[in-house]
Design an enzyme around this catalytic site. Structure first.
Site, PDB file in Angstrom:
ATOM      1  N   ASN A   1      -9.936  -0.697  -1.911  1.00  0.00           N
ATOM      2  CA  ASN A   1      -8.498  -0.513  -1.696  1.00  0.00           C
ATOM      3  C   ASN A   1      -7.754  -1.087  -2.901  1.00  0.00           C
ATOM      4  O   ASN A   1      -7.730  -2.299  -3.102  1.00  0.00           O
ATOM      5  CB  ASN A   1      -8.087  -1.233  -0.400  1.00  0.00           C
ATOM      6  CG  ASN A   1      -6.603  -1.086  -0.079  1.00  0.00           C
ATOM      7  OD1 ASN A   1      -5.839  -0.531  -0.876  1.00  0.00           O
ATOM      8  ND2 ASN A   1      -6.203  -1.594   1.063  1.00  0.00           N
TER       9      ASN A   1
ATOM     10  N   HIS B   1      -3.880   7.052   1.894  1.00  0.00           N
ATOM     11  CA  HIS B   1      -4.130   5.697   1.399  1.00  0.00           C
ATOM     12  C   HIS B   1      -5.567   5.292   1.718  1.00  0.00           C
ATOM     13  O   HIS B   1      -6.073   5.553   2.809  1.00  0.00           O
ATOM     14  CB  HIS B   1      -3.136   4.729   2.038  1.00  0.00           C
ATOM     15  CG  HIS B   1      -3.430   3.308   1.713  1.00  0.00           C
ATOM     16  ND1 HIS B   1      -3.593   2.871   0.415  1.00  0.00           N
ATOM     17  CD2 HIS B   1      -3.636   2.225   2.503  1.00  0.00           C
ATOM     18  CE1 HIS B   1      -3.859   1.580   0.427  1.00  0.00           C
ATOM     19  NE2 HIS B   1      -3.899   1.168   1.676  1.00  0.00           N
TER      20      HIS B   1
ATOM     21  N   CYS C   1       0.812  -1.227   0.000  1.00  0.00           N
ATOM     22  CA  CYS C   1       0.000   0.000   0.000  1.00  0.00           C
ATOM     23  C   CYS C   1       0.844   1.276   0.000  1.00  0.00           C
ATOM     24  O   CYS C   1       0.349   2.353  -0.322  1.00  0.00           O
ATOM     25  CB  CYS C   1      -0.950   0.008   1.199  1.00  0.00           C
ATOM     26  SG  CYS C   1      -2.112  -1.362   1.142  1.00  0.00           S
TER      27      CYS C   1
HETATM   28  C1  LIG Z   1     -11.233  -5.602   8.116  1.00  0.00           C
HETATM   29  C2  LIG Z   1     -12.094  -4.597   8.830  1.00  0.00           C
HETATM   30  C3  LIG Z   1     -12.997  -3.881   7.851  1.00  0.00           C
HETATM   31  C4  LIG Z   1     -12.969  -5.370   9.828  1.00  0.00           C
HETATM   32  O1  LIG Z   1     -13.795  -4.454  10.476  1.00  0.00           O
HETATM   33  P1  LIG Z   1     -14.180  -4.681  12.011  1.00  0.00           P
HETATM   34  O2  LIG Z   1     -15.130  -3.615  12.353  1.00  0.00           O
HETATM   35  O3  LIG Z   1     -12.898  -4.778  12.768  1.00  0.00           O
HETATM   36  O4  LIG Z   1     -14.920  -6.049  11.961  1.00  0.00           O
HETATM   37  P2  LIG Z   1     -14.540  -7.440  12.667  1.00  0.00           P
HETATM   38  O5  LIG Z   1     -13.373  -8.061  11.971  1.00  0.00           O
HETATM   39  O6  LIG Z   1     -14.432  -7.197  14.131  1.00  0.00           O
HETATM   40  O7  LIG Z   1     -15.806  -8.287  12.351  1.00  0.00           O
HETATM   41  C5  LIG Z   1     -17.053  -7.995  12.981  1.00  0.00           C
HETATM   42  C6  LIG Z   1     -18.045  -9.034  12.544  1.00  0.00           C
HETATM   43  O8  LIG Z   1     -18.372  -8.821  11.155  1.00  0.00           O
HETATM   44  C7  LIG Z   1     -18.201 -10.020  10.439  1.00  0.00           C
HETATM   45  N1  LIG Z   1     -17.742  -9.706   9.084  1.00  0.00           N
HETATM   46  C8  LIG Z   1     -16.457  -9.569   8.647  1.00  0.00           C
HETATM   47  N2  LIG Z   1     -16.477  -9.266   7.342  1.00  0.00           N
HETATM   48  C9  LIG Z   1     -17.767  -9.193   6.965  1.00  0.00           C
HETATM   49  C10 LIG Z   1     -18.402  -8.925   5.742  1.00  0.00           C
HETATM   50  N3  LIG Z   1     -17.717  -8.637   4.609  1.00  0.00           N
HETATM   51  N4  LIG Z   1     -19.744  -8.929   5.704  1.00  0.00           N
HETATM   52  C11 LIG Z   1     -20.459  -9.195   6.804  1.00  0.00           C
HETATM   53  N5  LIG Z   1     -19.903  -9.467   7.990  1.00  0.00           N
HETATM   54  C12 LIG Z   1     -18.574  -9.470   8.066  1.00  0.00           C
HETATM   55  C13 LIG Z   1     -17.175 -10.804  11.221  1.00  0.00           C
HETATM   56  O9  LIG Z   1     -17.313 -12.187  10.936  1.00  0.00           O
HETATM   57  C14 LIG Z   1     -17.544 -10.469  12.635  1.00  0.00           C
HETATM   58  O10 LIG Z   1     -18.628 -11.263  13.017  1.00  0.00           O
HETATM   59  P3  LIG Z   1     -18.691 -11.886  14.500  1.00  0.00           P
HETATM   60  O11 LIG Z   1     -18.711 -10.706  15.415  1.00  0.00           O
HETATM   61  O12 LIG Z   1     -19.962 -12.660  14.468  1.00  0.00           O
HETATM   62  O13 LIG Z   1     -17.457 -12.702  14.608  1.00  0.00           O
HETATM   63  C15 LIG Z   1     -11.223  -3.558   9.600  1.00  0.00           C
HETATM   64  O14 LIG Z   1     -10.612  -4.188  10.697  1.00  0.00           O
HETATM   65  C16 LIG Z   1     -10.167  -2.939   8.722  1.00  0.00           C
HETATM   66  O15 LIG Z   1     -10.459  -2.248   7.775  1.00  0.00           O
HETATM   67  N6  LIG Z   1      -8.875  -3.123   9.066  1.00  0.00           N
HETATM   68  C17 LIG Z   1      -7.783  -2.579   8.292  1.00  0.00           C
HETATM   69  C18 LIG Z   1      -7.581  -3.409   7.064  1.00  0.00           C
HETATM   70  C19 LIG Z   1      -6.552  -2.839   6.132  1.00  0.00           C
HETATM   71  O16 LIG Z   1      -6.175  -1.705   6.244  1.00  0.00           O
HETATM   72  N7  LIG Z   1      -6.129  -3.662   5.190  1.00  0.00           N
HETATM   73  C20 LIG Z   1      -5.246  -3.245   4.143  1.00  0.00           C
HETATM   74  C21 LIG Z   1      -3.843  -3.288   4.513  1.00  0.00           C
HETATM   75  S1  LIG Z   1      -3.138  -1.704   4.531  1.00  0.00           S
END
Ligand SMILES: CC(C)(COP(=O)(O)OP(=O)(O)OC[C@H]1O[C@@H](n2cnc3c(N)ncnc32)[C@H](O)[C@@H]1OP(=O)(O)O)[C@@H](O)C(=O)NCCC(=O)NCCS
Length: 360
Positions: free
Chosen positions: A316, A286, A112
């Site tokens: 992204n 980003h 990224c």
């Molecule tokens: C990945 C990301 C969006 C997850 O968001 P979050 O709010 O932390 O969500 P969680 O991972 O805690 O998941 C919450 C719930 O949603 C669910 N869930 C995850 N993805 C889902 C989707 N696409 N659709 C529906 N539900 C989803 C999970 O299973 C979890 O369910 P549970 O509570 O029953 O276990 C977030 O952490 C993020 O953006 N992180 C940075 C990622 C990043 O920058 N990546 C690129 C590298 S630079």
């Protein structure tokens, strides 16, 4: 004599996949994806189209924008985490496809932060006189990672539903697969006017300053463990069965690190040249998650006008995000003469940083 961006261009594949489309192939919803990430849709490349194709198209658009012939470019820097094939990298392939001469072509692997690292490298080469006209390209085709199987046929209108197994595999990937999109962005740079070196940082134009960081102690935050040469053979059926060819991501920790590291990098580069947040006209951040950009905004005390996003339309695109966003901002007149822009990114490695640029 900070280097000046004289042209920009982008290329995204025409097929747009909405969150509703993804809901048809996995257990997810438009509401969840929008609320948790800000993504509304992303572009998906057809099989056979690689980042070198998108990268070359973006570069040709940037050259046309700059009014520069491909033969005038004497340095190419490319960045991708999804190369056309394992080796060689896309640098030389983009060079050939874009019709450049046999110039130096670098391949960066800063994920990224790839485009940001590319800008810094190009600026250093231009300042040192090693190049006169440099092109920086960030390009990704993430679709190859997506374990959608027959789900891709559904997305392409070729069948009504995926198989149960493919639906389960797509759902297992949903925490990361809904985030990413395909696309490329490019910028063409030329060396700035040496007379501007005598000016204060507040008056300098082109690339004013840059700060890059890496911390390999956190490389496991987002990684693809398989297909590597610590393993012999470097790829085998066991790795594929274990899904080691797919990205693994600690989303919560990445979110936390990116939210801290990006504002800190902006402050560090401003401090280096005695400028302040109030001096910034634009922060080209980003695009990993709209909520991360929200944290960056509140940490720096800036609003969405200063730190805009386009993640809603592209997801992204990793090495391409800041290039695509900057291109769109330029096109819409948001980078007038004198504007101070801060590019900032954080990504796998970890690699991150910030670069200050003033539009001449
Ligand atoms: C990945 C990301 C969006 C997850 O968001 P979050 O709010 O932390 O969500 P969680 O991972 O805690 O998941 C919450 C719930 O949603 C669910 N869930 C995850 N993805 C889902 C989707 N696409 N659709 C529906 N539900 C989803 C999970 O299973 C979890 O369910 P549970 O509570 O029953 O276990 C977030 O952490 C993020 O953006 N992180 C940075 C990622 C990043 O920058 N990546 C690129 C590298 S630079």
């Amino acid at each position: 004599m900070g280097s000046v961006i004289v042209g920009t261009g982008i290329a995204v594949p025409p097929h747009r996949v909405t969150n509703a489309d993804l809901s048809a192939i996995m257990d997810t919803s438009d509401d969840w994806i929008r609320r948790r990430t800000g993504v509304g849709s992303r572009h998906v490349a057809e099989p056979g189209i690689g980042p070198s194709d998108l990268g070359a198209a973006a570069l040709q658009a940037a050259l046309a924008d700059a009014g520069i012939e491909p033969g005038e470019v004497d340095l190419l820097v490319t960045a991708t985490m999804t190369p056309d094939q394992f080796a060689p990298g896309i640098g030389a392939v983009v060079q050939a496809k874009a019709g450049l001469g046999p110039v130096a072509a670098f391949d960066l692997r800063q994920q990224c932060s790839g485009f940001l690292y590319g800008l810094d490298l190009a600026d250093a080469m231009l300042r040192s006189g090693r190049a006169r006209t440099a092109a920086v390209v960030g390009a990704e085709v993430h679709s190859g990672y997506m374990p959608f199987g027959t789900g891709f046929d559904v997305l392409r209108g070729l069948r009504a539903e995926p198989t149960e197994a493919d639906r389960a595999a797509a759902t297992a990937s949903r925490a990361w697969s809904v985030l990413f999109g395909d696309g490329a962005g490019a910028a063409v740079l030329r060396a700035g006017d040496p007379a501007t070196d005598a000016l204060s940082p507040a008056e300098r134009t082109g690339v004013v300053a840059s700060r890059l960081f890496s911390d390999g102690t956190e490389f496991e935050l987002i990684q693809v463990r398989g297909l590597g040469f610590r393993h012999q053979p470097y790829v085998d059926a066991e790795q594929l069965a274990a899904g080691l060819h797919l990205p693994e991501m600690n989303g919560a920790e990445l979110f936390r690190r990116a939210s801290i590291a990006m504002p800190a990098a902006v402050r560090a580069v401003l401090d280096d040249v005695g400028l302040s947040i109030a001096d910034l006209d634009l922060v080209v951040c980003h695009q990993a998650n709209e909520r991360i950009v929200d944290v960056v905004r509140s940490s720096l005390g800036i609003d969405a006008e200063v730190a805009p996003t386009n993640i809603e339309r592209y997801g992204n695109t990793t090495a391409a995000t800041v290039a695509i966003l900057f291109h769109e901002l330029r096109l819409s007149g948001r980078v007038p003469s004198g504007a101070l822009v801060c590019f900032v990114a954080f990504g796998a490695g970890s690699h991150w940083g910030a670069l200050l640029y003033r539009q001449p």
